[in-house]
Design an enzyme around this catalytic site. Sequence first.
Site, short mmCIF file in Angstrom:
data_model
loop_
_atom_site.label_atom_id
_atom_site.label_comp_id
_atom_site.label_asym_id
_atom_site.label_seq_id
_atom_site.Cartn_x
_atom_site.Cartn_y
_atom_site.Cartn_z
N GLY A 283 0.81 -1.21 0.00
CA GLY A 283 0.00 0.00 0.00
C GLY A 283 0.84 1.26 0.00
O GLY A 283 1.65 1.46 0.91
N GLY B 207 -0.37 4.42 0.15
CA GLY B 207 -1.13 5.57 0.63
C GLY B 207 -0.36 6.31 1.71
O GLY B 207 0.86 6.18 1.83
N PHE B 208 -1.09 7.07 2.53
CA PHE B 208 -0.42 7.85 3.57
C PHE B 208 0.38 6.97 4.52
O PHE B 208 1.54 7.24 4.82
CB PHE B 208 -1.44 8.68 4.35
N GLY B 209 -0.24 5.89 5.01
CA GLY B 209 0.42 5.03 5.97
C GLY B 209 1.62 4.32 5.39
O GLY B 209 2.72 4.33 5.96
N GLU C 91 -17.92 18.18 1.88
CA GLU C 91 -17.04 18.88 0.95
C GLU C 91 -17.56 18.80 -0.48
O GLU C 91 -17.55 19.80 -1.21
CB GLU C 91 -15.64 18.27 1.03
N ASP D 291 -6.08 3.04 7.63
CA ASP D 291 -7.52 2.78 7.68
C ASP D 291 -7.86 1.31 7.81
O ASP D 291 -9.00 0.96 8.10
CB ASP D 291 -8.19 3.33 6.41
#
Length: 312
Positions: free
Chosen positions: A12, A14-16, A171, A308
């Site tokens: 992954g 992503g951010f993590g 948003e 997440d």
Amino acid sequence: MNERMSHVVIIGGGFGGLYAARSLKSAPVQVTLIDRRNFHLFQPLLYQVATGWLSPADIASPLRAVLKRQPNVQVLLAEATDIDVTNRRVILTDGEVSYDTLIVATGARHHYFGNVRWEQFAPGLKTIEDATEIRRRILLAFEAAERESDPAQVRSWLTFVIVGGGPTGVELAGTLGELTKDTLQHNFRHINPAESRILLVEGTDRILPAYPADLSTKATAALARLGVSVRTGATVTDVQAEAVILRSNEQSEQITTRTVVWAAGVQASPLGRILATATGAELDRAGRVIVAPDLSISGHPEIFVIGDLAHS
């Protein structure tokens, strides 16, 4: 000096996953970062792509470019389909990668609560493809309304329903309000985009339920100024090609619309269930892996779940 370096595999980007890879810059380990995409996506701005304010390139950074000055990291464009815990291998669609330490950071997707067929009518917003598809549907709705002579059909095309009053839904609704009230003004000859109906549906008693109540009140007022109607205490019971069925106060209501966006919930990556089966780890209701305080899986100190996908 000839001892093999420990191999850390991260699934992954992503951010993590990306943060974990960068944090190991000075560690005496070899890192392999695996992702189905070769770019890191800044998900919080997906709603800007979905409403045409940003292009996909504005929120996507190539993983290789981000990590090019970190020689102990290699990036693999691949999809992980299984994890062989006994032999410490990540199984890919086209091979396998062995690990000493595994970090799983594959995040989550939108959740339809058992109604997967709704996705074709109400796409979620988690990927670039999701955002560009939503943008396509929104812009084509105005084009279709411009050519329509039946007032009822015009109202249908100019009605937008966003399901879910969390940050993404709020948003998106607000930006869509700006689009109809300002950006598209005077662009059409037969319709007025400002007359669009934008409905934000939330099942609890207020939008942004995870935040303090006063922020929910301010957000509702701000949305109202942008022409967004907020419907709380309402749940979706069906999504069809040209309508959404809501239930509120024991009554059903049909909203005729051609454009629905789903922002009502998240479901953990399938790798969470694969890990649970392989390790005996427990999952929460959203499919997230319940981890120890250090984010490892009980009984498997070599496996960490972050982001997440983790329930700590």
